[in-house]
Scaffold this motif. Structure first.
Motif, PDB file in Angstrom:
ATOM      1  N   THR A 166      16.174   3.996   4.961  1.00  0.00           N
ATOM      2  CA  THR A 166      16.363   2.753   5.970  1.00  0.00           C
ATOM      3  C   THR A 166      16.258   1.392   5.134  1.00  0.00           C
ATOM      4  OG1 THR A 166      15.295   3.747   7.980  1.00  0.00           O
ATOM      5  CG2 THR A 166      14.955   1.289   7.647  1.00  0.00           C
ATOM      6  N   THR A 167      17.000   0.651   5.282  1.00  0.00           N
ATOM      7  CA  THR A 167      17.233  -0.843   4.867  1.00  0.00           C
ATOM      8  C   THR A 167      15.917  -1.772   5.316  1.00  0.00           C
ATOM      9  OG1 THR A 167      19.500  -1.033   4.348  1.00  0.00           O
ATOM     10  CG2 THR A 167      18.197  -3.047   4.294  1.00  0.00           C
ATOM     11  N   VAL A 168      14.969  -2.028   4.284  1.00  0.00           N
ATOM     12  CA  VAL A 168      13.796  -2.857   4.712  1.00  0.00           C
ATOM     13  C   VAL A 168      13.711  -4.157   4.306  1.00  0.00           C
ATOM     14  CG1 VAL A 168      11.423  -2.895   4.728  1.00  0.00           C
ATOM     15  CG2 VAL A 168      12.424  -0.670   4.717  1.00  0.00           C
ATOM     16  N   LYS A 192       0.722  -1.027  -0.065  1.00  0.00           N
ATOM     17  CA  LYS A 192       0.164   0.130   0.106  1.00  0.00           C
ATOM     18  C   LYS A 192       0.860   1.465  -0.018  1.00  0.00           C
ATOM     19  CE  LYS A 192      -3.862  -2.285   2.413  1.00  0.00           C
ATOM     20  NZ  LYS A 192      -4.508  -2.480   3.620  1.00  0.00           N
ATOM     21  N   ARG A 193       2.174   1.343   0.583  1.00  0.00           N
ATOM     22  CA  ARG A 193       2.890   2.395   0.658  1.00  0.00           C
ATOM     23  C   ARG A 193       4.254   2.160  -0.275  1.00  0.00           C
ATOM     24  NH1 ARG A 193       2.992   4.500   6.960  1.00  0.00           N
ATOM     25  NH2 ARG A 193       0.991   3.964   7.481  1.00  0.00           N
ATOM     26  N   SER A 194       3.986   1.536  -1.405  1.00  0.00           N
ATOM     27  CA  SER A 194       5.139   1.144  -2.453  1.00  0.00           C
ATOM     28  C   SER A 194       5.808   2.449  -2.874  1.00  0.00           C
ATOM     29  CB  SER A 194       4.497   0.261  -3.483  1.00  0.00           C
ATOM     30  OG  SER A 194       3.566   0.691  -4.139  1.00  0.00           O
ATOM     31  N   LEU A 195       5.128   3.486  -3.004  1.00  0.00           N
ATOM     32  CA  LEU A 195       5.959   4.553  -3.466  1.00  0.00           C
ATOM     33  C   LEU A 195       7.120   4.774  -2.630  1.00  0.00           C
ATOM     34  CD1 LEU A 195       5.639   6.795  -5.683  1.00  0.00           C
ATOM     35  CD2 LEU A 195       4.258   8.247  -4.191  1.00  0.00           C
ATOM     36  N   ILE A 196       6.899   4.639  -1.344  1.00  0.00           N
ATOM     37  CA  ILE A 196       8.106   5.017  -0.507  1.00  0.00           C
ATOM     38  C   ILE A 196       8.851   3.999  -0.231  1.00  0.00           C
ATOM     39  CG2 ILE A 196       8.594   5.551   2.017  1.00  0.00           C
ATOM     40  CD1 ILE A 196       5.927   7.033   2.054  1.00  0.00           C
ATOM     41  N   TYR A 197       8.448   2.734  -0.329  1.00  0.00           N
ATOM     42  CA  TYR A 197       9.212   1.485   0.114  1.00  0.00           C
ATOM     43  C   TYR A 197       9.551   0.604  -1.035  1.00  0.00           C
ATOM     44  CZ  TYR A 197       7.778   2.120   4.686  1.00  0.00           C
ATOM     45  OH  TYR A 197       7.924   2.780   6.013  1.00  0.00           O
ATOM     46  N   SER A 198       9.652   1.281  -2.490  1.00  0.00           N
ATOM     47  CA  SER A 198      10.376   0.648  -3.522  1.00  0.00           C
ATOM     48  C   SER A 198      11.498   0.864  -4.023  1.00  0.00           C
ATOM     49  CB  SER A 198       9.003   0.684  -4.697  1.00  0.00           C
ATOM     50  OG  SER A 198       7.998   0.277  -4.465  1.00  0.00           O
ATOM     51  N   ASP A 199      12.372   1.730  -3.364  1.00  0.00           N
ATOM     52  CA  ASP A 199      13.946   1.808  -3.579  1.00  0.00           C
ATOM     53  C   ASP A 199      14.625   0.496  -2.998  1.00  0.00           C
ATOM     54  OD1 ASP A 199      14.110   3.745  -5.481  1.00  0.00           O
ATOM     55  OD2 ASP A 199      14.885   5.023  -3.578  1.00  0.00           O
ATOM     56  N   ARG A 200      15.673   0.548  -3.670  1.00  0.00           N
ATOM     57  CA  ARG A 200      16.768  -0.472  -3.028  1.00  0.00           C
ATOM     58  C   ARG A 200      17.947   0.193  -2.449  1.00  0.00           C
ATOM     59  NH1 ARG A 200      14.086  -5.040  -3.511  1.00  0.00           N
ATOM     60  NH2 ARG A 200      14.002  -6.040  -5.600  1.00  0.00           N
ATOM     61  N   PRO A 201      18.593  -0.440  -1.520  1.00  0.00           N
ATOM     62  CA  PRO A 201      19.722  -0.098  -0.762  1.00  0.00           C
ATOM     63  C   PRO A 201      20.757  -0.070  -1.883  1.00  0.00           C
ATOM     64  CG  PRO A 201      18.767  -1.883   0.498  1.00  0.00           C
ATOM     65  CD  PRO A 201      18.046  -1.724  -0.787  1.00  0.00           C
ATOM     66  N   PHE A 202      21.898   0.765  -1.756  1.00  0.00           N
ATOM     67  CA  PHE A 202      23.017   0.850  -3.084  1.00  0.00           C
ATOM     68  C   PHE A 202      24.254   0.736  -2.150  1.00  0.00           C
ATOM     69  CE2 PHE A 202      25.131   2.854  -6.747  1.00  0.00           C
ATOM     70  CZ  PHE A 202      24.991   1.684  -7.423  1.00  0.00           C
ATOM     71  N   PRO A 203      24.576  -0.617  -1.918  1.00  0.00           N
ATOM     72  CA  PRO A 203      25.963  -0.729  -1.007  1.00  0.00           C
ATOM     73  C   PRO A 203      27.304  -0.213  -1.703  1.00  0.00           C
ATOM     74  CG  PRO A 203      25.139  -2.755  -2.210  1.00  0.00           C
ATOM     75  CD  PRO A 203      23.996  -1.879  -2.218  1.00  0.00           C
ATOM     76  N   PRO A 204      28.048   0.492  -1.030  1.00  0.00           N
ATOM     77  CA  PRO A 204      29.450   0.616  -1.619  1.00  0.00           C
ATOM     78  C   PRO A 204      30.052  -0.238  -2.427  1.00  0.00           C
ATOM     79  CG  PRO A 204      29.161   1.618   0.619  1.00  0.00           C
ATOM     80  CD  PRO A 204      28.042   0.652   0.535  1.00  0.00           C
ATOM     81  N   MET A 205      30.103  -1.615  -1.792  1.00  0.00           N
ATOM     82  CA  MET A 205      30.907  -2.515  -2.909  1.00  0.00           C
ATOM     83  C   MET A 205      30.127  -2.926  -3.857  1.00  0.00           C
ATOM     84  SD  MET A 205      33.933  -4.031  -3.087  1.00  0.00           S
ATOM     85  CE  MET A 205      34.462  -5.607  -3.843  1.00  0.00           C
ATOM     86  N   PHE A 207      16.445  -6.929  -0.619  1.00  0.00           N
ATOM     87  CA  PHE A 207      16.201  -5.866   0.448  1.00  0.00           C
ATOM     88  C   PHE A 207      15.553  -4.703  -0.237  1.00  0.00           C
ATOM     89  CE2 PHE A 207      20.081  -6.948   3.306  1.00  0.00           C
ATOM     90  CZ  PHE A 207      19.687  -8.075   3.375  1.00  0.00           C
ATOM     91  N   HIS A 208      14.515  -4.051   0.351  1.00  0.00           N
ATOM     92  CA  HIS A 208      14.087  -2.629   0.066  1.00  0.00           C
ATOM     93  C   HIS A 208      14.694  -1.532   0.729  1.00  0.00           C
ATOM     94  CE1 HIS A 208      10.104  -4.164  -2.061  1.00  0.00           C
ATOM     95  NE2 HIS A 208      10.792  -5.218  -1.680  1.00  0.00           N
ATOM     96  N   CYS A 209      14.297  -0.369   0.140  1.00  0.00           N
ATOM     97  CA  CYS A 209      14.745   0.724   0.974  1.00  0.00           C
ATOM     98  C   CYS A 209      13.967   2.069   0.994  1.00  0.00           C
ATOM     99  CB  CYS A 209      16.140   1.318   0.242  1.00  0.00           C
ATOM    100  SG  CYS A 209      16.971   2.677   1.008  1.00  0.00           S
ATOM    101  N   THR A 210      13.685   2.761   2.013  1.00  0.00           N
ATOM    102  CA  THR A 210      12.797   3.808   1.950  1.00  0.00           C
ATOM    103  C   THR A 210      13.377   5.023   1.296  1.00  0.00           C
ATOM    104  OG1 THR A 210      13.575   4.365   4.251  1.00  0.00           O
ATOM    105  CG2 THR A 210      11.792   3.100   4.229  1.00  0.00           C
TER     106      THR A 210
END
Length: 510
Positions: A384-386, A87-100, A366-369
């Motif tokens: 935040t990593t979700v 329901k809140r996918s607009l906020i929770y659809s990003d991905r974390p982008f780790p340095p390595m 993982f998702h990301c806010t």
């Protein structure tokens, strides 16, 4: 002067504590200053600990903690996952982008790391056009043929059954993605793809790279002592790009020669949007096609391997599913097809229970806010990593009583008004705008491999040289895609009639 510095320091500390008090994070282990939960975070099977922490810290469906300042939220409840990731996918659809694995390896265009942006939407549009429920059926002949080749190979060398599962997955995904036929054991493109999967797993391994915990290290010069990770990242970046580029260019060469077989890549290259440049369209197709092997190959191998393991442990379930398959082989004198799935409710229930009992990706990707959010009175900051604890959801005793018992009857209706337990496929394939686009192909692949296997084989526990049954241990690897650990087994042909039909069909196609 000293008193002024002390006063300023006190004011800064007071201000920081006031900020902290304004934000009520979801409950979870507090851990140590700076380190957070780093020391108590598990090294293996994270999903089990996350579920345990969920019960310990309020049992409200989600928890949070930080590791070296990085805030993480773990969702243990399907209902909370639907609220946030759906329901809140607009906020929770990003991905974390780790340095390595992300920044240093330049994977910003990868489907698995890309932010929720216009390019990502194009990827999804491409995937939907080929893998929606109707379009997926175009791949059924490929899935059926490869399932029969797999079973034929296992019948010849059952001791290598895992290798045959892997070859099947590679052959299926390469055919779908590029129209490429694997006709030898050690294929160049398959070797590239398998090495790419190994590299991706190493680069993304949690806790393996110090730069992921101390991002400032990415600014070290490549020649600096201890900066070998930067040189490794560059080499791996080039390697992963080559993995996608070579088969993509092979399809273009086949198209130019007029010999290309229909495939995901060839169809997209032929249907460019006139508003998009040829170079941009080519790049979009390259990155989308390159994701198909990584997304599909390992997950289906995991689930089908688990199926073999569970049939060995539960001969009663195996016999009941075989009876359903035999009704087609005996009555109609043919092997089961994917079209028969609707008339095999018990085997479909077995498929669901395999996915529930051992979801192939227990904590998903993982998702990301993308922005601050508040949920049920708790603050979830941007970036935040979700983590969706899929294993925790499919082992929730409130949804699945006696969750550690393998029982396909959970999903079999006894009567017209009977209800079943929640369909695990609603969580196993992901959530919201990041749900797996290849779900329908994945399910069909599993079904036909299971049905063909049951038609031909009996799978049982092995015996030692003294005739004693060897009881297997139940254990799983820890990775984004988890596998049942190696086990001993016995695979024997149970139906020569079915095996003969299979060989005849393969000979006719050849």
């Amino acid at each position: 002067m000293a008193s002024i510095i002390v006063a300023v320091a006190v004011l800064v500390i007071a201000y920081l504590f006031s900020l902290r008090s304004r934000h009520r994070f979801p409950p979870g282990p507090k851990g140590l200053p700076v380190l957070g939960a780093a020391k108590e975070h598990p090294k293996t099977e994270f999903w089990k600990t996350y579920a345990e922490w969920g019960r310990k810290y309020g049992n409200i469906g989600f928890i949070s903690f930080h590791v070296l300042g990085r805030r993480m939220v773990v969702i243990n409840s399907a209902a909370v996952a639907e609220d946030l990731l759906g329901k809140r996918s607009l906020i929770y659809s990003d991905r974390p982008f780790p340095p390595m694995a992300g920044q240093l390896m330049k994977r910003e265009k990868s489907m698995f790391y890309i932010s929720y942006n216009e390019r990502f939407k194009t990827y999804r549009k491409f995937m939907h056009s080929s893998f929606n429920p109707n379009a997926s059926q175009l791949n059924w002949p490929i899935l059926q043929k490869q399932a029969r080749i797999m079973v034929a190979n296992i019948s010849k060398t059952p001791q290598n059954f895992v290798e045959h599962l892997r070859r099947n997955a590679a052959a299926t995904t390469m055919k779908i993605a590029y129209g490429y036929t694997i006709d030898k054991d050690r294929d160049h493109f398959v070797a590239l793809a398998e090495e790419g999967m190994r590299v991706g797993s190493l680069a993304g391994a949690p806790g393996k790279w110090l730069v992921d915990s101390i991002p400032a290290l990415k600014y070290l010069p490549d020649w600096f002592p201890g900066a070998g990770f930067k040189r490794q990242a560059k080499a791996w970046s080039d390697q992963l790009y080559t993995q996608s580029l070579e088969p993509h260019d092979w399809v273009k060469a086949q198209m130019a020669a007029g010999t290309a077989e229909p495939s995901f890549t060839s169809r997209l290259l032929e249907s460019r949007d006139p508003h998009v440049s040829e170079a941009e369209h080519d790049d979009l197709v390259l990155w989308t096609g390159g994701a198909i092997y990584a997304a599909g190959a390992d997950t289906t191998v995991s689930s089908v391997k688990t199926f073999y393991f569970l049939m060995m442990l539960h001969p009663d379930v195996q016999k009941r599913a075989q009876a359903e398959v035999d009704s087609i082989v005996a009555k109609e004198g043919r092997l089961p097809t994917i079209q028969d799935r609707a008339s095999m409710p018990y085997l479909d229930a077995v498929l669901q229970e395999v996915l529930r009992w051992a979801p192939p990706s227990p904590i998903g990707i993982f998702h990301c806010t993308s922005a601050d959010d508040e949920y049920n009175g708790y603050f979830i900051p941007a970036k935040t990593t979700v983590i969706a604890n899929i294993w925790g959801m499919t082992h929730d005793p409130e949804q699945y009583p006696d969750p550690f018992t393998f029982n396909p009857d959970r999903f079999v209706k006894k009567g017209e008004n009977d209800t079943t337990q929640p369909d695990p496929r609603e969580v196993v394939f992901g959530f919201g705008r990041r749900v797996c686009p290849g779900q329908h192909v994945g399910e069909a692949t599993m079904f036909i491999q299971m049905a063909t296997t049951l038609a031909v084989f009996d799978i049982s526990k092995p015996v030692d040289k003294d005739g004693r049954i060897i009881e297997p241990e139940i254990g799983f690897t820890t990775a984004i895609v988890s596998h049942v650990k190696p086990f001993q087994y016995s695979i024997k042909t149970r139906s020569k009639e079915a095996l003969t039909l299979l060989m005849q069909d393969l000979a006719a196609e050849a």
